[in-house]
Design a protein around this motif. Structure first.
Motif, mmCIF file in Angstrom:
data_model
loop_
_atom_site.group_PDB
_atom_site.id
_atom_site.type_symbol
_atom_site.label_atom_id
_atom_site.label_comp_id
_atom_site.label_asym_id
_atom_site.label_seq_id
_atom_site.Cartn_x
_atom_site.Cartn_y
_atom_site.Cartn_z
ATOM 1 N N SER A 172 2.854 -5.531 14.670
ATOM 2 C CA SER A 172 2.252 -4.390 14.139
ATOM 3 C C SER A 172 3.051 -3.769 13.027
ATOM 4 O O SER A 172 4.349 -3.637 13.009
ATOM 5 N N LYS A 177 3.111 0.030 10.631
ATOM 6 C CA LYS A 177 2.549 1.551 10.466
ATOM 7 C C LYS A 177 3.089 1.981 9.288
ATOM 8 O O LYS A 177 4.024 2.624 8.974
ATOM 9 N N LEU A 215 -2.273 5.426 10.004
ATOM 10 C CA LEU A 215 -2.598 3.938 10.286
ATOM 11 C C LEU A 215 -1.668 3.021 10.737
ATOM 12 O O LEU A 215 -0.598 2.833 10.466
ATOM 13 N N THR A 216 -2.261 2.150 11.606
ATOM 14 C CA THR A 216 -1.669 0.804 12.232
ATOM 15 C C THR A 216 -2.353 -0.211 12.006
ATOM 16 O O THR A 216 -3.511 -0.474 12.441
ATOM 17 N N LEU A 217 -1.531 -1.470 11.526
ATOM 18 C CA LEU A 217 -2.121 -2.454 11.262
ATOM 19 C C LEU A 217 -1.710 -3.484 12.398
ATOM 20 O O LEU A 217 -0.585 -3.504 12.676
ATOM 21 N N LEU A 277 -7.300 -9.938 13.386
ATOM 22 C CA LEU A 277 -6.505 -8.573 12.805
ATOM 23 C C LEU A 277 -7.257 -7.642 13.040
ATOM 24 O O LEU A 277 -8.588 -7.547 13.210
ATOM 25 N N SER A 278 -6.658 -6.491 12.977
ATOM 26 C CA SER A 278 -7.296 -5.290 13.459
ATOM 27 C C SER A 278 -6.756 -3.942 12.853
ATOM 28 O O SER A 278 -5.449 -4.084 12.482
ATOM 29 N N ALA A 279 -7.274 -2.786 13.016
ATOM 30 C CA ALA A 279 -6.351 -1.657 12.465
ATOM 31 C C ALA A 279 -6.816 -0.511 13.395
ATOM 32 O O ALA A 279 -8.031 -0.412 13.802
ATOM 33 N N GLY A 331 -11.827 -4.469 14.261
ATOM 34 C CA GLY A 331 -11.004 -5.624 14.119
ATOM 35 C C GLY A 331 -12.225 -6.875 14.165
ATOM 36 O O GLY A 331 -13.057 -6.686 14.577
#
Length: 367
Positions: free
Chosen positions: A244, A246, A251-253, A278-280, A293
Motif C-alpha cells: 500500500s 499513501k 488517498l490510499t492505493l 488493484l484498489s483505492a 477496486g
C-alpha cells in the motif's frame, strides 16, 4: 440453557475483574439488505447479517506480569443477528487464544487464530479495509477475507524491528498416528516506512476439506469455483504479496497478488488460481470512506487444461455516524469467462450464466 448460563457467568467475571487485569467485553453488530441479480436463475432480496464484519461478541484482557511481560487472552463467538443462531454451532467460533507478550521478545499465543495470509496480505485487499465478504477474491479462495480460522495453533509474532515484523504459525492436526494430517503451517513478514507498507506470506493446509471444516461451502452455498478441488486436494498452498502507498492523507492505493494451489485436487493433478487486485481508498471527509477496486482471477485445471477466468468490479462507500456506528452501501459485479460457466460472488450461490451483480445497504455498530 447451559450456554446462556456460561455467557452470563463470563460477563459477570468481566464486570468484577480487578482493574489490573484490564478485561473488557467487546463486539460487533452488523446487518443489511441485499439484492442479487441472478442466484441460480432468479433475483434474490434478503436480510443478511455479518457481511462487512461478522456479528460477534467477545472477551479480551491482559495482565501485567512486570518486566515488560504481559499475559493476554481472547475468546469470541460469531452469530447470525437475524436468527440468533451461533455460527458453526460454537459458542466461541472466532479467535480464541491465550499467551504471553514481551515488549522485547514478541508474542506467543496458543489456540484458534488467524494465519499469516490473513495478517500480512489481508490488509492490502479492498475487502480487508472496507466492504467485506462480497468484495473478496472469488469465494475467498486465498483466505484473505478470513474465510477460516486455524485451530490447534501455536503462533509467534515478533516486535517491530527497523520497520519489519514477522510471524510463524503451526497448527497440529491432532490425528493419532498421522502427525501431518489436518496440520497447517504459515509464515509472513511485513515492512512499513512512512506512507509505504508491504507484506509477504505463505500458508499450507494439509487435508483442507477437514482441516478448514467445510470452508468451501461453510456459508450454506454451493461453491462452483473451487469446491470440488478443495474437497479432493491433498493440501492447499497459498502464497501472497501485497503493498500500500499513501501519496497524501485522503488517498490510499492498494495492490496484492495471491497464488492458490489445490495439490492433486483434480484427478491427481493440481488446480491453481491466481488473483491480481488493484484498489483505492478515498476519504474526502473524516467521516466518509469510499473504496473501489478490480480483481482478475485466472485459474487452471492441470488435469483438463481448463482455464476459468473471473473479472470482479467493486465499489463501496461508508458514512460514520459516530466512532462506533457506520452506514454503508456496497456494489459488486462479477463476469465469468473462458472455461468458467457461471459467476459467483462470495457468500452467494452461483448464477445461471456468466454474470452476477449484488447491491447492499447496511449498518454496523461496535461496542
Amino acid at each position: 440453557m447451559k450456554k446462556l448460563i456460561l455467557i452470563a457467568t463470563l460477563a459477570m467475571l468481566c464486570v468484577n475483574a480487578h482493574s489490573q487485569s484490564r478485561t473488557v467485553v467487546y463486539g460487533i453488530l452488523e446487518d443489511g439488505v441485499d439484492f442479487n441479480s441472478n442466484v441460480q436463475g432468479s433475483h434474490l432480496v434478503q436480510l443478511l447479517s455479518g457481511v462487512t464484519a461478522a456479528s460477534k461478541w467477545g472477551i479480551r484482557g491482559t495482565e501485567d506480569m512486570g518486566g515488560g511481560l504481559t499475559t493476554i487472552f481472547q475468546i469470541a463467538g460469531t452469530f447470525d443477528l437475524n436468527s440468533g443462531a451461533l455460527f458453526g454451532n460454537r459458542i466461541f467460533s472466532s479467535n480464541d487464544f491465550v499467551g504471553l507478550r514481551s515488549n522485547r521478545l514478541g508474542t506467543l499465543t496458543l489456540g484458534r487464530q488467524w494465519d499469516a495470509v490473513v495478517d500480512y496480505i489481508g490488509p492490502f485487499t479492498l475487502n480487508g479495509n472496507v466492504g467485506g465478504a462480497y468484495l473478496a477474491h472469488p469465494n475467498d479462495i486465498d483466505n484473505t477475507d478470513q474465510g477460516f480460522h486455524t485451530s490447534n495453533a501455536i503462533k509467534y509474532s515478533s516486535p517491530m524491528i527497523a520497520g519489519f515484523t514477522f510471524e510463524g504459525l503451526y497448527a497440529f492436526g491432532n490425528t493419532p498416528g498421522q502427525f501431518s494430517q489436518n496440520a497447517s503451517f504459515s509464515a509472513g513478514i511485513s515492512y512499513a516506512f512512512e506512507s509505504f507498507s508491504a507484506g509477504i506470506a505463505y500458508l499450507r493446509v494439509n487435508s483442507p476439506e477437514t482441516a478448514t471444516q467445510g470452508y468451501q461451502s461453510g456459508g450454506g452455498y454451493t461453491n462452483a469455483i473451487y469446491g470440488s478441488y478443495l474437497s479432493a486436494a491433498r493440501a492447499q498452498n497459498i502464497f501472497g504479496v501485497g503493498a500500500s502507498y499513501k501519496p497524501f492523507s485522503m488517498l490510499t492505493l492498494l495492490a496484492d497478488f495471491t497464488n492458490t494451489t489445490f495439490q492433486q485436487g483434480s484427478a491427481g493433478h493440481d488446480a491453481t488460481f491466481q488473483n491480481y487486485e488493484l484498489s483505492a481508498l478515498v476519504m474526502p471527509a473524516p467521516d466518509i470512506t469510499i473504496g473501489a477496486g478490480y480483481t482478475l482471477t485466472k485459474g487452471r485445471d492441470h488435469a483438463t487444461d481448463a482455464s476459468p477466468t473471473y473479472d470482479q468490479y467493486n465499489l463501496t462507500a461508508e458514512y460514520a455516524l459516530s466512532k462506533r456506528t457506520s452506514l454503508y452501501v456496497i456494489g459488486a459485479f462479477q463476469r465469468a469467462r473462458g472455461d468458467a460457466p457461471v459467476a459467483q460472488i462470495a457468500v452467494f450461490n452461483p448464477s445461471s450464466n456468466q454474470k452476477q451483480a449484488v447491491g447492499r445497504v447496511g449498518i454496523r455498530s461496535l461496542f
